[in-house]
Structures are given as C-alpha cells and as structure tokens.
Design a protein around this motif. Structure first.
Motif, PDB file in Angstrom:
ATOM      1  N   GLU A  94       0.829  -1.202   0.000  1.00 34.29           N
ATOM      2  CA  GLU A  94       0.000   0.000   0.000  1.00 34.29           C
ATOM      3  C   GLU A  94       0.872   1.264   0.000  1.00 34.29           C
ATOM      4  OE1 GLU A  94      -3.484   2.178   2.719  1.00 34.29           O
ATOM      5  OE2 GLU A  94      -2.684   0.210   3.304  1.00 34.29           O
ATOM      6  N   LYS A  95       1.931   1.251   0.807  1.00 36.93           N
ATOM      7  CA  LYS A  95       2.812   2.413   0.900  1.00 36.93           C
ATOM      8  C   LYS A  95       3.497   2.694  -0.431  1.00 36.93           C
ATOM      9  CE  LYS A  95       6.880   4.122   3.438  1.00 36.93           C
ATOM     10  NZ  LYS A  95       7.872   3.782   4.498  1.00 36.93           N
ATOM     11  N   ILE A  96       4.048   1.650  -1.060  1.00 41.94           N
ATOM     12  CA  ILE A  96       4.757   1.817  -2.326  1.00 41.94           C
ATOM     13  C   ILE A  96       3.801   2.204  -3.440  1.00 41.94           C
ATOM     14  CG2 ILE A  96       5.892   0.475  -4.157  1.00 41.94           C
ATOM     15  CD1 ILE A  96       7.610  -0.803  -2.011  1.00 41.94           C
ATOM     16  N   SER A  97       2.624   1.588  -3.464  1.00 42.94           N
ATOM     17  CA  SER A  97       1.639   1.902  -4.498  1.00 42.94           C
ATOM     18  C   SER A  97       1.221   3.366  -4.417  1.00 42.94           C
ATOM     19  CB  SER A  97       0.411   0.999  -4.359  1.00 42.94           C
ATOM     20  OG  SER A  97       0.751  -0.346  -4.588  1.00 42.94           O
ATOM     21  N   ARG A  98       1.037   3.845  -3.198  1.00 39.29           N
ATOM     22  CA  ARG A  98       0.626   5.238  -3.017  1.00 39.29           C
ATOM     23  C   ARG A  98       1.758   6.192  -3.381  1.00 39.29           C
ATOM     24  NH1 ARG A  98      -1.091   4.612   1.671  1.00 39.29           N
ATOM     25  NH2 ARG A  98       0.766   5.288   2.832  1.00 39.29           N
ATOM     26  N   LYS A  99       2.975   5.882  -2.916  1.00 42.27           N
ATOM     27  CA  LYS A  99       4.122   6.756  -3.172  1.00 42.27           C
ATOM     28  C   LYS A  99       4.409   6.891  -4.663  1.00 42.27           C
ATOM     29  CE  LYS A  99       9.087   7.221  -2.212  1.00 42.27           C
ATOM     30  NZ  LYS A  99      10.249   6.620  -1.505  1.00 42.27           N
ATOM     31  N   HIS A 100       4.295   5.786  -5.386  1.00 37.23           N
ATOM     32  CA  HIS A 100       4.656   5.786  -6.805  1.00 37.23           C
ATOM     33  C   HIS A 100       3.440   5.852  -7.731  1.00 37.23           C
ATOM     34  CE1 HIS A 100       8.955   5.025  -6.086  1.00 37.23           C
ATOM     35  NE2 HIS A 100       8.544   4.309  -5.049  1.00 37.23           N
ATOM     36  N   LYS A 101       2.272   6.079  -7.131  1.00 33.89           N
ATOM     37  CA  LYS A 101       1.027   6.261  -7.893  1.00 33.89           C
ATOM     38  C   LYS A 101       0.768   5.099  -8.851  1.00 33.89           C
ATOM     39  CE  LYS A 101       1.463  11.305  -7.627  1.00 33.89           C
ATOM     40  NZ  LYS A 101       1.555  12.592  -8.376  1.00 33.89           N
ATOM     41  N   LEU A 102       0.902   3.876  -8.310  1.00 31.34           N
ATOM     42  CA  LEU A 102       0.685   2.682  -9.121  1.00 31.34           C
ATOM     43  C   LEU A 102      -0.791   2.397  -9.357  1.00 31.34           C
ATOM     44  CD1 LEU A 102       3.310   0.146  -7.699  1.00 31.34           C
ATOM     45  CD2 LEU A 102       3.546   1.740  -9.623  1.00 31.34           C
ATOM     46  N   GLY A 103      -1.656   2.969  -8.497  1.00 33.29           N
ATOM     47  CA  GLY A 103      -3.070   2.654  -8.608  1.00 33.29           C
ATOM     48  C   GLY A 103      -3.373   1.283  -8.047  1.00 33.29           C
ATOM     49  N   LYS A 104      -4.499   0.730  -8.430  1.00 33.59           N
ATOM     50  CA  LYS A 104      -4.906  -0.601  -7.978  1.00 33.59           C
ATOM     51  C   LYS A 104      -4.656  -1.624  -9.080  1.00 33.59           C
ATOM     52  CE  LYS A 104      -6.552   0.833  -4.010  1.00 33.59           C
ATOM     53  NZ  LYS A 104      -5.919   0.428  -2.719  1.00 33.59           N
ATOM     54  N   PRO A 105      -4.344  -2.870  -8.687  1.00 41.83           N
ATOM     55  CA  PRO A 105      -4.130  -3.900  -9.713  1.00 41.83           C
ATOM     56  C   PRO A 105      -5.406  -4.199 -10.482  1.00 41.83           C
ATOM     57  CG  PRO A 105      -4.169  -4.879  -7.517  1.00 41.83           C
ATOM     58  CD  PRO A 105      -4.147  -3.392  -7.321  1.00 41.83           C
ATOM     59  N   VAL A 106      -5.281  -4.318 -11.792  1.00 45.04           N
ATOM     60  CA  VAL A 106      -6.411  -4.649 -12.657  1.00 45.04           C
ATOM     61  C   VAL A 106      -6.129  -6.001 -13.283  1.00 45.04           C
ATOM     62  CG1 VAL A 106      -7.763  -3.978 -14.666  1.00 45.04           C
ATOM     63  CG2 VAL A 106      -6.860  -2.217 -13.121  1.00 45.04           C
ATOM     64  N   ARG A 107      -6.997  -6.964 -13.059  1.00 50.36           N
ATOM     65  CA  ARG A 107      -6.779  -8.327 -13.552  1.00 50.36           C
ATOM     66  C   ARG A 107      -7.516  -8.546 -14.870  1.00 50.36           C
ATOM     67  NH1 ARG A 107      -2.652  -8.089 -10.724  1.00 50.36           N
ATOM     68  NH2 ARG A 107      -2.749  -8.637  -8.530  1.00 50.36           N
ATOM     69  N   ASN A 108      -7.194  -7.734 -15.842  1.00 50.14           N
ATOM     70  CA  ASN A 108      -7.864  -7.811 -17.137  1.00 50.14           C
ATOM     71  C   ASN A 108      -6.831  -7.527 -18.221  1.00 50.14           C
ATOM     72  OD1 ASN A 108      -9.356  -7.488 -19.482  1.00 50.14           O
ATOM     73  ND2 ASN A 108     -11.035  -6.397 -18.472  1.00 50.14           N
ATOM     74  N   TYR A 109      -6.379  -8.577 -18.904  1.00 50.82           N
ATOM     75  CA  TYR A 109      -5.324  -8.401 -19.901  1.00 50.82           C
ATOM     76  C   TYR A 109      -5.768  -7.496 -21.039  1.00 50.82           C
ATOM     77  CZ  TYR A 109      -1.568  -9.278 -23.162  1.00 50.82           C
ATOM     78  OH  TYR A 109      -0.518  -9.105 -24.016  1.00 50.82           O
ATOM     79  N   SER A 110      -7.035  -7.560 -21.409  1.00 52.98           N
ATOM     80  CA  SER A 110      -7.503  -6.770 -22.549  1.00 52.98           C
ATOM     81  C   SER A 110      -7.389  -5.276 -22.298  1.00 52.98           C
ATOM     82  CB  SER A 110      -8.950  -7.134 -22.891  1.00 52.98           C
ATOM     83  OG  SER A 110      -9.813  -6.802 -21.822  1.00 52.98           O
ATOM     84  N   THR A 111      -7.445  -4.859 -21.034  1.00 48.80           N
ATOM     85  CA  THR A 111      -7.279  -3.439 -20.730  1.00 48.80           C
ATOM     86  C   THR A 111      -5.843  -3.100 -20.333  1.00 48.80           C
ATOM     87  OG1 THR A 111      -7.924  -3.762 -18.404  1.00 48.80           O
ATOM     88  CG2 THR A 111      -9.669  -3.207 -19.988  1.00 48.80           C
ATOM     89  N   GLU A 112      -5.131  -4.043 -19.725  1.00 52.09           N
ATOM     90  CA  GLU A 112      -3.765  -3.785 -19.279  1.00 52.09           C
ATOM     91  C   GLU A 112      -2.743  -3.978 -20.401  1.00 52.09           C
ATOM     92  OE1 GLU A 112      -3.023  -2.751 -15.735  1.00 52.09           O
ATOM     93  OE2 GLU A 112      -4.993  -2.227 -16.539  1.00 52.09           O
ATOM     94  N   GLY A 113      -2.990  -4.955 -21.279  1.00 48.90           N
ATOM     95  CA  GLY A 113      -2.052  -5.279 -22.342  1.00 48.90           C
ATOM     96  C   GLY A 113      -1.639  -4.097 -23.212  1.00 48.90           C
ATOM     97  N   PRO A 114      -2.598  -3.250 -23.633  1.00 43.68           N
ATOM     98  CA  PRO A 114      -2.228  -2.139 -24.528  1.00 43.68           C
ATOM     99  C   PRO A 114      -1.365  -1.054 -23.888  1.00 43.68           C
ATOM    100  CG  PRO A 114      -4.569  -2.681 -24.752  1.00 43.68           C
ATOM    101  CD  PRO A 114      -4.065  -3.413 -23.550  1.00 43.68           C
ATOM    102  N   LYS A 115      -1.223  -1.022 -22.573  1.00 46.85           N
ATOM    103  CA  LYS A 115      -0.511   0.080 -21.921  1.00 46.85           C
ATOM    104  C   LYS A 115       0.931   0.225 -22.422  1.00 46.85           C
ATOM    105  CE  LYS A 115      -3.144   0.373 -17.613  1.00 46.85           C
ATOM    106  NZ  LYS A 115      -3.110   0.248 -16.132  1.00 46.85           N
ATOM    107  N   HIS A 116       1.607  -0.879 -22.600  1.00 45.86           N
ATOM    108  CA  HIS A 116       3.000  -0.852 -23.052  1.00 45.86           C
ATOM    109  C   HIS A 116       3.087  -0.289 -24.470  1.00 45.86           C
ATOM    110  CE1 HIS A 116       7.167  -2.121 -22.613  1.00 45.86           C
ATOM    111  NE2 HIS A 116       7.122  -2.774 -23.757  1.00 45.86           N
ATOM    112  N   TYR A 117       2.130  -0.660 -25.320  1.00 51.28           N
ATOM    113  CA  TYR A 117       2.075  -0.160 -26.693  1.00 51.28           C
ATOM    114  C   TYR A 117       1.733   1.329 -26.709  1.00 51.28           C
ATOM    115  CZ  TYR A 117       1.552  -5.186 -27.764  1.00 51.28           C
ATOM    116  OH  TYR A 117       1.716  -6.544 -27.867  1.00 51.28           O
ATOM    117  N   HIS A 118       0.771   1.705 -25.886  1.00 53.09           N
ATOM    118  CA  HIS A 118       0.367   3.109 -25.835  1.00 53.09           C
ATOM    119  C   HIS A 118       1.496   3.993 -25.306  1.00 53.09           C
ATOM    120  CE1 HIS A 118      -4.281   2.391 -25.948  1.00 53.09           C
ATOM    121  NE2 HIS A 118      -3.631   1.736 -26.889  1.00 53.09           N
TER     122      HIS A 118
END
Length: 478
Positions: free
Chosen positions: A389-413
C-alpha cells in the motif's frame, strides 16, 4: 553478407538518406502517428490491434509473407496499403510512415528494424530484440546515434505486479539478493533432427521472403511456418528467448543488472538444428547495489520445470512443490505456448511460470503474471500488505487490474505517447538490448552443454574462442 552491406544493397540503398519530418515535428503539428506493421501472425495481430487502439494512431502499412495473414489484417484496416516485402513497403511509403512495428520471426527482427531506423523511424520490435548478440549491439547503437523512440515488446513490463515487485526489491524488502531462480514449463524445443525431403510451398506463402536473410533451405510443411520456427536455431531462440525474456525482465530491471560474466547450460548435446526441450541455464552476474557481491541466476525450461530445489520450497510443504499443472510437450499446441491466459497457483503449488528472489532477509515469489508477489521468511508467508500500500501510493501505481484486454495495450500506448513527446519508453533498446544479449548468451551456451563460458562484455567476445562464431551470422542476399 554482413549487416552494413545488407543495408547498402537493400532497396533502401537507392533512396539515400532523404529528409523527412521528425516525430517531434509531427507531435508539434498535432499529427497522428502513422504506423506500418511487419509480421501479422499470432503476436503480430495482437501488436497491430494494441497499437491501433491508441486514439492517435493511423495504420497505413501492412506487410506479411503469408497472403492469408495479410488478407485478415487488411480486412481489419481496409485503408492500409499491403505488401509482402518489408523493404518495398519502407521504400514506397517512407514519407507516409512515422513508426514501424516489427512482429516477425526472430531472425528478421534486426534486418527489418535496422532498415526502419536507417530511415529515422521509431521502432517497436517484439521480443527477443534480435537473433544474434551482434545485432542487439548494432540496434542499440543506431537507435542511440539517431535519438529514436524505441520499445521492445515485453508488454507485461508495464503491468502493476511487475512494477510493484521492482519497487519492493529496490526498497530492500528481502535485503541484498544473492540468487534468482526462474522457470517456464513451456516447450519451444525439439529433440529430433532436421527433416528430410521437401514439400511444395503453399500458394499463400512467399518462402524466399520468409527465409529473408537466413540461409536457403527447402520448405517442409509443419516444420517452420506457422509457429514452430521458435524451436529452430536458425529462426528462433527457444523457450529462453520466448518466455525467458518476459520472466527475466522484472528481476533484471529490479536488480539493475548488466550482462553476465559466466554462463553454463545443462541440456542435451547440440544438434545444430533445434533447441533442446529441457534446459537449465546458470548465469553469474557482477554485483549491484541491490545484490551481494555477485548474483547467481538459474533458469529452468521445458516440461517438468523447475527442477526441485530448497530455494523453491513453499511454506508447509516439505519438498519442492509441483508447479501449477502444465501440459506435457505432446499436449502443448502452438496456441497453448502462445496463450496469454493466466493460470493461478493453488495453495502449496508454485505458479506455472515465475521467479523466486532469494535475499539475506527472505525470499520474494513473483508469479508470471497478474498475481501479487509473496514474501517468505523462515518457511512462513509474511504479510506485506502495508508495504504494498505504501509503495503503491508513493509511486502512484493505482490498484491492480486483472484484465489483460485493458492492461495489455498500456505498453504499446506508452510507445505511441513517447512518439508524440508525451511519455518515455520503459523498455527502449538501450535497456532491451542488454536484456536480449543476456538471453542470447544462454542459448549459445546450450551449444556446449556443461561447459562454463566466460563473457568479455567490453570486447563482446567469449574467452572460449569456439563460441564466438555464434555471436553473429551471415546475411543471405534475397
């Protein structure tokens, strides 16, 4: 033919270095990024869809040596021009292309990418970056000289769990790391020999262009195209070059490693045609600020991986637990081995694929992929929810999303946003060339089972001269 001569003799050689608007100029003018795609097979189609899902992308060029694959892509993007020869596409569309996506078999990654970069195009190239160590260094050098936007296709690099694990390790959650063990039971190997005879080339396939710069050989149905080229030393890089790149990425990045000093591979004797079905590759790396004075890294692949070891013991399990069920080789289809489906680990079982960091203050288990890392100390799981929780907040990681169809494009984008001057790539060739070099040194060591090879990174040579012939290859004029 060497790489420099290939560039001169290609169809691009007649063009000279023509002046074209830079990506920075295109971004200032608010233009979209016009993309050309080379290779439209299983991963190529995924790359195409992910890149095109960015609102600022216009797909203008499509290229594949298989007319069936080309027709499928054309149906998706009817306004794009189509080609079977990437050299012709780059020549004819030079002024109409801003970025090139390379998703071919491994042996064509460097030839296609180098031609695109010679024309000052941003390049997204699938993993592993290249087929030869010499190509990795050449691509890194050219990208740096030209200041180009580049990204290697390791899309999980941008996923929550991998970014989290990197930050946890660098925070010292298990102290200094002395060992990493990583594994995949997938099998991009083949313990048989080269096929005899030849078959008619299917009418949809341009076999000469598929071979590209590799040596000429007769076509044999079901051996090379589609899919099975990963098993073969002239075209692929085995399981290590496929899943190894993904699974190496986070430990390699988290520990800020360079290339290894020594490499030893345990496998069957080399047959010069195909990669072994089972491999254990041991690397020794120079230490970094996140490791002890040196780091031991052990990779396991093939059916039954990983081999039993006390470092892989899970809490309340007296022997190395069996990993989550994986199919044996005779049950592994090409679809199985290219699947992005996540297989969750059950209690008391190792994840099907993953990595274990072993430090002086405990261990960190990182499944592959879309599962949180777990800390183990003295045979017990340790609750690290507060640290997460501390690291996620500090580095603004957000919450984990368990959906490849939405997470997969991030690297391309991220790549497209970098082309637009809005972001920076996290897997540029300056990073991915070193990661790929590390992987390829392991595949070379597989030609000398049980022997320890010593790598001179500064001079890009092995101490053992017999291994140096595999650092590069001759390019066929095609």
């Amino acid at each position: 033919m060497d790489k420099r001569e290939f560039l001169k003799k290609s169809s691009l050689g007649t063009l000279g270095l023509m002046l074209v608007p830079t990506l920075a100029e295109a971004a200032l003018k608010g233009k979209t990024i016009r993309t050309a795609h080379i290779g439209l097979g299983v991963m190529g189609k995924e790359d195409l869809k992910a890149i095109a899902s960015h609102k600022s992308v216009e797909v203008v060029g499509l290229c594949d040596v298989d007319s069936n694959l080309l027709a499928q892509a054309k149906a998706m993007y009817p306004n794009a021009k189509t080609y079977t020869d990437y050299r012709t596409m780059l020549q004819e569309m030079e002024k109409q292309i801003d970025a090139v996506v390379v998703s071919t078999p491994d042996h064509t990654h460097a030839p296609a990418s180098m031609l695109a970069m010679e024309l000052d195009k941003a390049v997204y190239c699938q993993k592993p970056l290249t087929h030869y160590v010499s190509e990795s260094r050449a691509m890194n050098k050219l990208a740096a000289e030209k200041g180009l936007v580049t990204q290697m296709g390791i899309q999980v690099h941008s996923f929550y769990d991998y970014k989290l694990a990197t930050l946890l390790i660098q925070s010292g959650i298990i102290g200094k790391v002395h060992t990493v063990r990583a594994w995949s039971p997938k099998n991009w190997g083949y313990d048989g020999g080269a096929p005899e005879g030849q078959d008619p080339v299917p009418p949809n396939l341009d076999w000469n262009l598929w071979l590209g710069t590799s040596k000429d050989r007769p076509y044999k149905e079901g051996v090379y195209h589609p899919g099975n080229w990963r098993k073969l030393v002239d075209y692929g890089c085995g399981t290590l070059g496929d899943m190894g790149v993904h699974i190496f990425d986070t430990p390699y990045n988290a520990l800020q490693l360079d290339v290894p000093r020594t490499i030893t591979t345990q496998c069957r004797p080399s047959n010069g045609f195909s990669f072994p079905e089972n491999n254990i590759v041991t690397y020794e790396f120079p230490g970094t600020k996140y490791t002890t004075d040196s780091l031991k890294w052990v990779w396991y692949d093939g059916p039954g991986a990983p081999e039993a070891h006390e470092d892989l013991l899970l809490p309340l399990v007296e022997t190395t637990p069996k990993q989550t069920a994986a199919k044996e080789e005779n049950q592994q289809s090409v679809e199985d081995k290219t699947s992005l489906e996540v297989v969750a680990a059950e209690n008391g079982t190792l994840p099907e694929q993953g990595a274990m960091f072993i430090g002086d203050k405990g261990r960190l288990l990182l499944p592959h992929f879309m599962q949180l890392p777990q800390k183990i100390v003295d045979g017990q799981y340790v609750d690290i929810s507060k640290e997460i929780e501390k690291i996620s907040r500090k580095h603004k990681l957000g919450k984990p999303v368990r959906n490849y169809s939405t997470e997969g494009p991030k690297h391309y984008h991220q790549f497209i946003d970098a082309c637009l001057g809005k972001d920076e790539c996290t897997a540029p060739f300056s990073y991915s060339a070193r990661l790929t070099e590390t992987i390829l040194l392991g595949t070379i060591a597989g030609r000398f089972p049980g022997e320890t090879l010593h790598w001179d990174a500064e001079n890009a040579r092995f101490k053992e001269d017999k291994a140096n012939q595999y650092l590069s290859g001759e390019y066929r004029d095609f």
